[in-house]
Write a protein that holds these residues in place. Structure first.
Motif, PDB file in Angstrom:
ATOM      1  N   ARG A 188     -11.273  -1.330  -3.168  1.00 58.02           N
ATOM      2  CA  ARG A 188     -10.519  -2.574  -3.311  1.00 58.02           C
ATOM      3  C   ARG A 188     -11.268  -3.794  -2.778  1.00 58.02           C
ATOM      4  NH1 ARG A 188      -6.795  -3.713  -6.593  1.00 58.02           N
ATOM      5  NH2 ARG A 188      -5.642  -5.035  -5.123  1.00 58.02           N
ATOM      6  N   HIS A 203      -5.588  -0.312   5.075  1.00 61.77           N
ATOM      7  CA  HIS A 203      -6.303   0.922   4.737  1.00 61.77           C
ATOM      8  C   HIS A 203      -7.189   1.377   5.897  1.00 61.77           C
ATOM      9  CE1 HIS A 203      -4.950   1.201   0.663  1.00 61.77           C
ATOM     10  NE2 HIS A 203      -5.495   0.066   0.294  1.00 61.77           N
ATOM     11  N   GLN A 251     -10.110   4.017  -0.656  1.00 64.21           N
ATOM     12  CA  GLN A 251      -9.387   2.907  -1.270  1.00 64.21           C
ATOM     13  C   GLN A 251      -9.844   1.566  -0.694  1.00 64.21           C
ATOM     14  OE1 GLN A 251      -7.692   3.346  -3.853  1.00 64.21           O
ATOM     15  NE2 GLN A 251      -6.551   1.447  -4.152  1.00 64.21           N
ATOM     16  N   ASN A 264       0.834  -1.214   0.000  1.00 65.01           N
ATOM     17  CA  ASN A 264       0.000   0.000   0.000  1.00 65.01           C
ATOM     18  C   ASN A 264       0.860   1.252   0.000  1.00 65.01           C
ATOM     19  OD1 ASN A 264      -2.513  -1.245  -0.034  1.00 65.01           O
ATOM     20  ND2 ASN A 264      -2.767  -1.203   2.187  1.00 65.01           N
ATOM     21  N   TYR A 276      -2.698   5.611  -5.971  1.00 64.14           N
ATOM     22  CA  TYR A 276      -2.838   4.162  -5.924  1.00 64.14           C
ATOM     23  C   TYR A 276      -2.684   3.498  -7.286  1.00 64.14           C
ATOM     24  CZ  TYR A 276      -3.694   4.224  -0.996  1.00 64.14           C
ATOM     25  OH  TYR A 276      -3.513   4.367   0.354  1.00 64.14           O
TER      26      TYR A 276
END
Length: 367
Positions: free
Chosen positions: A356, A322, A352, A257, A267
């Motif tokens: 994801r 995250h 994010q 990350n 990202y």
């Protein structure tokens, strides 16, 4: 579930100085510490350098040699960081890692910080860790992480600190921040408490059953915490305040990350599958060799199934990374005196996470 690290029995007692350093004016306190630690240094000859990359603590180097080879680092804990850093455990982390040649010398603790040895070298940037031409990004970082993870490998009774940390951070966000917040931008950046609570429960149920080994993790391996030593041809990790027993896949997913950067997060720079598989193969070869010392480390083979399983675990555990740092950033936004837009960063990490989640939960391991 704290998974406390056990202090190495041979570790020497660490000197403790009853000095407090003002985080808004580090120099006077730093020089006071140096007079205790380096009494032969003439104060007027001491040079200082304030590092500005960190977003948790204040860090200053004190030295007399131009090449900084004799530098002492003075790290002053950021305001209210005791909310999310267990300082007693941090000290144990440091001593364990030092005992296994994974950390610099620790000179002393003081009322609100630590003094330790400076590791000369180049702090890496995202461009270094993701450039496949750069041996730094793959082999060396993967090997150093494997070395750290292998310290207490095969510890069947170890407990991960991930769930304790997540619950603790979320509780602070829930009780101290969101409920009392009049800040409309906070509500725009952050999902509702109900949604976050549901995600936390889902993560524990989903990730706990993936079978990722519990190992001694760094837990905060952003690029600036990796120092490349060209003359030695290796890398060293710094800053262990978040270290502790955790899932192997969390530590790696958290590192991936960080390819996106911190100040300007992108990202699109998260490593693609091919890049990850190259990195993970280096890691698994080193980890298996180090944790199977009783077999002499010879003939280590990494199967496609092992590689694929770790790839899936890493990308799924990256979700927890995250979520964790988003909650951390909300707490920092409330208390930190460091000049950084923590609220915006929290929003980026939550966004994010939700982007994801459907992608990584659809990943399936090779049969």
């Amino acid at each position: 579930e704290r998974g406390y690290i056990h202090r190495p029995t041979a570790a020497a007692a660490v000197r403790c100085l009853s000095i407090a350093v003002d985080e808004n004016n580090v120099l006077p306190g730093a020089l006071q510490l140096i007079r205790e630690l380096r009494p032969r240094w003439e104060t007027e000859r001491v040079k200082t350098k304030l590092f500005t990359d960190g977003i948790t603590n204040k860090l200053m180097a004190c030295y007399t040699q131009e090449d900084m080879m004799d530098a002492v680092l003075v790290r002053v804990y950021g305001r209210k960081t005791e909310l999310f850093v267990d300082r007693e455990n941090e000290l144990k982390n440091f001593l364990v890692l030092r005992a296994h040649d994974c950390a610099p010398k620790l000179y002393c603790t003081f009322q609100n910080g630590l003094c330790y040895e400076f590791i000369p070298g180049m702090a890496l940037g995202p461009e270094h860790v993701r450039d496949c031409v750069y041996v730094i990004g793959y082999r060396l970082v993967a090997q150093e992480m494997a070395k750290m993870h292998a310290i207490h490998a095969n510890g069947s009774l170890l407990k991960p600190n991930l769930w304790h940390r997540l619950r603790k951070y979320f509780y602070i966000v829930k009780t101290e921040l969101i409920v009392k917040a009049s800040n409309s931008s906070l509500h725009q950046e952050v999902p509702s408490l109900e949604v976050l609570e549901e995600e936390l429960a889902w993560m524990k149920e989903f990730l706990s059953q993936l079978g990722s080994p519990i190992v001694l993790c760094h837990n905060d391996l952003l690029c600036k915490n990796i120092i490349y030593r060209e003359t030695e041809g290796d890398v060293r990790f710094i800053d262990y305040e978040y270290a502790g027993y955790n899932y192997q896949a969390f530590d790696i997913g958290n590192h991936f990350n960080e390819f996106a950067g911190v100040s300007e997060v992108d990202y699109n720079l998260y490593p693609c599958r091919e890049t990850q598989l190259q990195w993970l193969r280096h890691y698994l070869q080193a980890y298996k060799q180090l944790s199977q010392k009783d077999q002499g480390g010879r003939g280590v083979v990494v199967s496609d199934e092992e590689l694929d399983m770790l790839y899936v675990q890493v990308n799924q555990f990256a979700l927890a990374s995250h979520f964790l740092w988003a909650c951390w950033a909300l707490i920092q936004a409330r208390y930190s005196t460091i000049d950084f837009n923590f609220l915006s960063y929290a929003g980026i990490r939550f966004k994010q996470y939700f982007q994801r989640k459907p992608v990584v939960t659809a990943l399936e391991m090779l049969k």
